[in-house]
Design an enzyme around this catalytic site. Sequence first.
Site, short mmCIF file in Angstrom:
data_model
loop_
_atom_site.label_atom_id
_atom_site.label_comp_id
_atom_site.label_asym_id
_atom_site.label_seq_id
_atom_site.Cartn_x
_atom_site.Cartn_y
_atom_site.Cartn_z
CG HIS A 268 -2.03 0.88 1.32
ND1 HIS A 268 -2.40 1.70 0.29
CD2 HIS A 268 -2.89 1.18 2.35
CE1 HIS A 268 -3.43 2.45 0.67
NE2 HIS A 268 -3.74 2.17 1.92
CG HIS A 307 -4.45 0.56 -8.14
ND1 HIS A 307 -5.78 0.48 -7.86
CD2 HIS A 307 -3.90 1.39 -7.22
CE1 HIS A 307 -6.03 1.24 -6.81
NE2 HIS A 307 -4.91 1.80 -6.40
CG ASP A 363 2.87 4.44 -4.01
OD1 ASP A 363 2.78 5.56 -3.46
OD2 ASP A 363 2.18 3.47 -3.68
#
Length: 429
Positions: A268, A307, A363
């Site tokens: 995460h 994702h 990210d």
Amino acid sequence: MAKETLTIIDNRTGKTYEIPIEQGTIRAMELRRIKVSEGDFGLMSYDPALMNTASCKSRITFIDGDRGILLYRGYPIEQLAEHSNYLEVAYLLIYGELPTRSQYEKWCHDITHHTIIHENIKKFMDGFRYDAHPMGMLLSTVGALSTFYPEAKDIFNPEVRELQIRRLIAKMPTIAAFSYRHAMGLPYVYPDNDLSYAGNFLNMMFKMTELKYKPNPAIERAIDILFILHADHEQNCSTNAMRSVGSSLPDPYSATAAAIAALYGPLHGGANEEVLRMLMEIGSKDRIPEYIKRVKAGEFRLMGFGHRVYKAYDPRAKIIKKIAHEVFEVTGKNPLLDIALELERIALEDDYFVKRRLYPNVDFYSGLIYQSMGLPPSMFTVLFAIARTAGWLAQWNEMLLDEERKIVRPRQIYIGPEKRDFIPLEQRS
Ligand code: CMC
């Protein structure tokens, strides 16, 4: 007109059931009507990791993962990133509408005037080991805030709730920056109320001996946009933790500490830190094909890729890629950028990633920006946590006021041993 129902035939009994479909969803509790006998518990659905279960109704964030769309309260993320700022977006997430000028001014004033933390919290933070990970410090310190504000337990009092929301949004950057300064062995820097939310955060992180810290406007704006992009993301792992823990009705500091813990993991929020470590490990462009080969062999994952919801390019990653260039104009190009761009290019042409619809996520590029700003990798997820606080609180508020709210308590399929008798220690072989 076709009926909005689902007809189920139970082949065990031959019975037929008609179940309503509402917004493309059936209520799992309807399945409990399906029984083989009167005493039967009824049918359950099995959904490890809640891959196909809507756990709530929400008006906050909308994602269309196939088309790469992200909306906060209906507003596209691209427009908010371009025209808004983090505090305005936080207001939008929590209250559902953009603030008027006077609401906005009061909101900013209130947040600014709650940024200082109790001196005992500072002492408490001093007790951490010199090299404590700032995420560990953040999550414990936020949890400890509940002991400083015991009235926060009164969660059904709207005024009390409002106050804790302001306190949390205001104090997160202070605690985050203090965690960093602690690890660096530097004196803590107190908030400067003349600065913006992002500017003050930079002040508390980087001020040295100068009398007044002046943030670089390009860096300040980049941090603010990154905060906007991370502010909410519907029912992700940490938000689910916030709602789930919040459903037992603790104070919001305790629930937020749980959300921070969920964010910490490498799958995460912890992924941004891992991306940077991965790029450093790859080290040069010519080593990328070998690295990709190992990913495809299942040795490890390509961090910052893939994702659960987005099966197209993450819209946040697109914006971040653009900001990266703007930041590098000030800081100089991060040498790892070329590796990241080449890694992305190779991965997006590779059948393994194409078939699984794995694209860069939020990210992938954020760590490169943070590193260029002088932040150590251990701080990357902390910045994510600061930003996500607004989303967590909006979701917590919505959960508390939901008329269908109940303590979260999933079921299980028990696959352990049947009942058996205890064997005394001396008789065990
Ligand atoms: N690298 C290589 N293969 C991958 C990756 C990856 N990053 N992500 C998914 N896959 C493969 C996976 O092995 C599986 O292949 P197969 O069908 O052959 O077994 C397939 O793609 C589907 O993966 P999954 O694990 O079922 O997908 P998921 O929806 O459960 O996981 C995820 C989503 C984000 C945890 C995962 O994509 C991942 O581990 N990514 C790397 C970590 C990361 O970047 N996380 C940040 C997510 S975005 C920000 C946030 O939420 O904080």
